[in-house]
Write a protein that holds these residues in place. Structure first.
Motif, PDB file in Angstrom:
ATOM      1  N   LYS A  81      -4.213 -18.113 -20.172  1.00 31.67           N
ATOM      2  CA  LYS A  81      -4.463 -17.398 -19.070  1.00 31.67           C
ATOM      3  C   LYS A  81      -4.625 -18.408 -17.769  1.00 31.67           C
ATOM      4  N   ILE A  82      -3.770 -17.995 -16.539  1.00 31.36           N
ATOM      5  CA  ILE A  82      -3.726 -18.818 -15.478  1.00 31.36           C
ATOM      6  C   ILE A  82      -4.793 -18.349 -14.526  1.00 31.36           C
ATOM      7  N   ASP A  83      -5.641 -19.238 -13.710  1.00 27.48           N
ATOM      8  CA  ASP A  83      -6.442 -19.018 -12.873  1.00 27.48           C
ATOM      9  C   ASP A  83      -5.820 -18.123 -11.835  1.00 27.48           C
ATOM     10  N   ARG A  84      -6.578 -17.330 -11.216  1.00 25.83           N
ATOM     11  CA  ARG A  84      -5.875 -16.274 -10.086  1.00 25.83           C
ATOM     12  C   ARG A  84      -5.832 -17.199  -8.674  1.00 25.83           C
ATOM     13  N   PHE A  85      -6.609 -18.261  -8.582  1.00 31.68           N
ATOM     14  CA  PHE A  85      -6.489 -18.953  -7.549  1.00 31.68           C
ATOM     15  C   PHE A  85      -5.589 -20.215  -7.514  1.00 31.68           C
ATOM     16  N   ALA A  86      -4.961 -20.546  -8.618  1.00 31.89           N
ATOM     17  CA  ALA A  86      -4.114 -21.630  -8.861  1.00 31.89           C
ATOM     18  C   ALA A  86      -2.984 -21.523  -7.934  1.00 31.89           C
ATOM     19  N   PRO A  87      -2.317 -22.535  -7.568  1.00 34.33           N
ATOM     20  CA  PRO A  87      -1.219 -22.418  -6.486  1.00 34.33           C
ATOM     21  C   PRO A  87      -0.083 -22.607  -7.025  1.00 34.33           C
ATOM     22  N   THR A  88       0.320 -21.696  -8.115  1.00 35.62           N
ATOM     23  CA  THR A  88       1.482 -22.086  -8.959  1.00 35.62           C
ATOM     24  C   THR A  88       2.943 -21.833  -8.287  1.00 35.62           C
ATOM     25  N   SER A  89       2.896 -21.017  -7.149  1.00 41.68           N
ATOM     26  CA  SER A  89       4.065 -20.951  -6.536  1.00 41.68           C
ATOM     27  C   SER A  89       4.257 -22.198  -5.651  1.00 41.68           C
ATOM     28  N   GLN A  90       3.320 -22.825  -5.330  1.00 41.77           N
ATOM     29  CA  GLN A  90       3.327 -24.177  -4.813  1.00 41.77           C
ATOM     30  C   GLN A  90       3.888 -25.411  -5.470  1.00 41.77           C
ATOM     31  N   ALA A  91       3.885 -25.235  -6.966  1.00 39.37           N
ATOM     32  CA  ALA A  91       4.064 -26.411  -7.559  1.00 39.37           C
ATOM     33  C   ALA A  91       5.774 -26.568  -7.878  1.00 39.37           C
ATOM     34  N   CYS A  92       6.071 -27.652  -8.134  1.00 35.44           N
ATOM     35  CA  CYS A  92       7.549 -28.035  -8.481  1.00 35.44           C
ATOM     36  C   CYS A  92       7.839 -27.833  -9.963  1.00 35.44           C
ATOM     37  N   SER A  93       8.678 -26.925 -10.109  1.00 33.33           N
ATOM     38  CA  SER A  93       8.935 -26.389 -11.646  1.00 33.33           C
ATOM     39  C   SER A  93       9.163 -27.808 -12.385  1.00 33.33           C
ATOM     40  N   ALA A  94       9.835 -28.683 -11.876  1.00 33.66           N
ATOM     41  CA  ALA A  94      10.369 -29.756 -12.660  1.00 33.66           C
ATOM     42  C   ALA A  94       9.278 -30.817 -13.124  1.00 33.66           C
ATOM     43  N   CYS A  95       8.539 -31.042 -12.116  1.00 32.96           N
ATOM     44  CA  CYS A  95       7.478 -32.241 -12.425  1.00 32.96           C
ATOM     45  C   CYS A  95       6.085 -31.759 -12.271  1.00 32.96           C
ATOM     46  N   GLY A  96       5.715 -30.493 -11.487  1.00 29.56           N
ATOM     47  CA  GLY A  96       4.643 -30.156 -11.213  1.00 29.56           C
ATOM     48  C   GLY A  96       3.633 -30.429 -10.319  1.00 29.56           C
ATOM     49  N   ARG A  97       4.480 -31.224  -9.405  1.00 31.05           N
ATOM     50  CA  ARG A  97       3.683 -31.578  -7.992  1.00 31.05           C
ATOM     51  C   ARG A  97       3.412 -30.593  -7.093  1.00 31.05           C
ATOM     52  N   LEU A  98       2.491 -30.624  -6.536  1.00 28.61           N
ATOM     53  CA  LEU A  98       1.919 -29.617  -5.661  1.00 28.61           C
ATOM     54  C   LEU A  98       2.435 -30.279  -4.121  1.00 28.61           C
ATOM     55  N   ASP A  99       3.442 -29.720  -3.621  1.00 28.94           N
ATOM     56  CA  ASP A  99       3.932 -30.053  -2.154  1.00 28.94           C
ATOM     57  C   ASP A  99       4.011 -28.901  -1.248  1.00 28.94           C
ATOM     58  N   GLY A 100       3.049 -27.950  -1.284  1.00 32.30           N
ATOM     59  CA  GLY A 100       2.907 -26.987  -0.186  1.00 32.30           C
ATOM     60  C   GLY A 100       3.794 -25.772  -0.509  1.00 32.30           C
ATOM     61  N   PRO A 101       3.674 -24.875   0.104  1.00 32.46           N
ATOM     62  CA  PRO A 101       4.198 -23.423   0.243  1.00 32.46           C
ATOM     63  C   PRO A 101       6.058 -23.805   0.059  1.00 32.46           C
ATOM     64  N   LYS A 102       6.523 -22.866  -0.550  1.00 34.58           N
ATOM     65  CA  LYS A 102       7.917 -22.984  -0.772  1.00 34.58           C
ATOM     66  C   LYS A 102       8.618 -21.504  -0.478  1.00 34.58           C
ATOM     67  N   PRO A 103      10.012 -21.780   0.192  1.00 26.56           N
ATOM     68  CA  PRO A 103      10.654 -20.133   0.512  1.00 26.56           C
ATOM     69  C   PRO A 103      10.754 -19.737  -0.797  1.00 26.56           C
ATOM     70  N   LEU A 104      11.046 -18.268  -0.707  1.00 22.81           N
ATOM     71  CA  LEU A 104      11.262 -17.502  -1.938  1.00 22.81           C
ATOM     72  C   LEU A 104      12.479 -17.728  -2.476  1.00 22.81           C
ATOM     73  N   ASN A 105      13.595 -18.245  -1.901  1.00 21.83           N
ATOM     74  CA  ASN A 105      14.709 -18.729  -2.550  1.00 21.83           C
ATOM     75  C   ASN A 105      14.790 -19.759  -3.428  1.00 21.83           C
ATOM     76  N   ILE A 106      13.806 -20.738  -3.245  1.00 27.58           N
ATOM     77  CA  ILE A 106      13.726 -21.714  -4.426  1.00 27.58           C
ATOM     78  C   ILE A 106      12.696 -21.773  -5.594  1.00 27.58           C
ATOM     79  N   ARG A 107      11.776 -20.779  -5.223  1.00 26.96           N
ATOM     80  CA  ARG A 107      11.100 -20.506  -6.546  1.00 26.96           C
ATOM     81  C   ARG A 107      11.553 -20.046  -7.638  1.00 26.96           C
ATOM     82  N   SER A 108      10.810 -20.558  -8.877  1.00 29.94           N
ATOM     83  CA  SER A 108      11.377 -19.902 -10.085  1.00 29.94           C
ATOM     84  C   SER A 108      10.159 -20.054 -11.179  1.00 29.94           C
TER      85      SER A 108
END
Length: 72
Positions: free
Chosen positions: A45-72
């Protein structure tokens, strides 16, 4: 399999209310959990407040909001 820890009370006030209450979110996630265990799959279970859409899918680094076209 990963499931977000939803705020069911908050969803009960939206247009998804009937779906959420019919399924019984807690029983649904419990079924997913035991079926995943039976078939040797990962369940978490993932916490509802975890910023998962802001994390890099390759390395997991949180680097801020991303546009919808690069989220995966």
């Amino acid at each position: 399999m990963y499931v977000e820890d939803l705020c069911v009370v908050g969803l009960g006030r939206t247009r998804l209310a009937k779906s959420v209450h019919d399924v019984g979110w807690a029983s649904f996630t419990a079924m997913l959990e035991y079926k995943a265990a039976r078939h040797g799959r990962t369940f978490a279970k993932i916490d509802r407040f975890a910023p998962t859409s802001q994390a890099c899918s390759a390395c997991g680094r949180l680097d801020g909001p991303k546009p919808l076209n690069i989220r995966s």
